[in-house]
Design a protein around this motif. Structure first.
Motif, short mmCIF file in Angstrom:
data_model
loop_
_atom_site.label_atom_id
_atom_site.label_comp_id
_atom_site.label_asym_id
_atom_site.label_seq_id
_atom_site.Cartn_x
_atom_site.Cartn_y
_atom_site.Cartn_z
N PHE A 271 2.66 5.71 -3.77
CA PHE A 271 3.48 6.87 -4.14
C PHE A 271 4.96 6.49 -4.18
O PHE A 271 5.68 6.82 -5.13
N ILE B 112 -2.08 5.46 4.17
CA ILE B 112 -0.88 6.21 4.56
C ILE B 112 0.13 6.30 3.43
O ILE B 112 0.95 7.19 3.42
N GLY B 113 0.05 5.38 2.46
CA GLY B 113 1.03 5.42 1.38
C GLY B 113 0.64 6.36 0.26
O GLY B 113 1.40 6.52 -0.68
N ASN C 206 -1.29 11.94 2.24
CA ASN C 206 -0.80 11.81 3.61
C ASN C 206 0.71 12.01 3.70
O ASN C 206 1.21 12.65 4.61
N LEU C 207 1.41 11.43 2.71
CA LEU C 207 2.87 11.57 2.73
C LEU C 207 3.25 13.04 2.56
O LEU C 207 4.16 13.54 3.22
N ASN D 196 0.82 -1.23 0.00
CA ASN D 196 0.00 0.00 0.00
C ASN D 196 0.84 1.26 0.00
O ASN D 196 0.44 2.27 0.58
N ALA D 197 2.02 1.22 -0.60
CA ALA D 197 2.85 2.43 -0.68
C ALA D 197 2.95 2.85 -2.14
O ALA D 197 4.02 2.81 -2.75
#
Lengths: 166, 105
Positions: free
Chosen positions: A52, A125-126, A130-131, A49-50
């Protein structure tokens, strides 16, 4: 279920390609295998789920850094014939040393307690939203400092690459 | 469905350990400075993967911000390192690290 298989498949490919980076005779092949390794690691980022970071990873590593490597290898005109090799004795001892390191690390991590699943994983969060928030609030100073670092690296690379420094 | 729910964190630990060890193996195994450099990139990526895994499993975005910074530092490192390698090649006409033994005891 399919995610587990995907994890296994990507891990297998990552390890195989990484080994090929080290073992292939031709430096150009090593670079190409390293690009493939980076793509499998980007796949792992997507699985985690990261999204980006997966995109940035492909752009920065596979796109920029590996092109730089390829350029340098072609400028230096390296190929299989000019490739220096260690003696068989040194190669065997290097393999044994790396294997022992693997045994020590795996042995020390074997007894590690796994994180208790809280069932409250935040899948967002990824994402870039959010980042970006975290990057421009909590980590604003390091972010700006890293821009200076990139500038210094650029100046240094140009200075080192110049023909002669008087 | 993401890997977080079905894959234990220990598997990512093992994968990162293996990738890191392959990087160490590359540094010990080869004499070509560029391949050694690539092995160092491999080690950096193993650590990055572990940071992302921990950040996802703990639902904390700070780990991913760190990976972002590590990528910036790695890019700077590669630019300077390859420039140094070019200089070494220009002076010694090879990328063999055994030529660079002036500082060896």
């Amino acid at each position: 279920m399919i995610t587990t298989y995907l994890f296994g498949f990507l891990s297998f490919l990552a390890i195989m390609f990484a080994l090929m980076v080290v073992l292939s005779k031709n430096p150009v092949h090593s670079v190409l295998y390293l690009v493939l390794t980076f793509f499998t690691i980007a796949g792992h980022y997507v699985l985690l789920n990261a999204q980006f970071l997966a995109a940035v990873h492909v752009i920065v590593y596979a796109g920029a850094i590996m092109v730089l490597f390829l350029f340098v290898i072609m400028l230096l005109n390296l190929n299989e014939e000019t490739e220096p090799h260690k003696s068989v004795w040194l190669k065997a001892s290097a393999t044994v040393a790396a294997g022992l390191l693997l045994v020590v690390l795996v042995g020390s991590l074997k007894g590690a307690e796994t994180i208790v699943a809280t069932n409250k994983f935040d899948p967002n969060i990824g994402l870039i939203e959010n980042l970006g928030k975290s990057l421009f609030t909590d980590f604003l100073l390091p972010f700006e400092v890293s821009s200076i670092l990139l500038l210094v690296a650029m100046v240094g690379a140009v200075l080192l690459g110049k023909k002669s420094i008087k | 469905m993401s890997a977080i729910e079905v894959v234990p964190l220990n598997w990512y630990l093992m994968l990162s350990t293996i990738l890191f060890t392959i990087g160490v193996l590359g540094v010990l195994f080869r004499r070509n400075a560029i391949i050694i450099f690539m092995s160092i990139e491999l080690m950096l990526n193993a650590v990055n993967l572990l940071l992302v895994a921990f950040s996802s499993y703990l639902s904390d975005s700070k780990g991913q911000v760190f990976v972002f910074f590590i990528m910036a530092v790695a890019a700077a490192e590669v630019a300077v390192g390859l420039a140094i390698l070019m200089m070494v090649y220009r002076n010694t006409k090879s990328s063999d690290i055994n030529v660079l033994n002036k500082l060896k005891w």
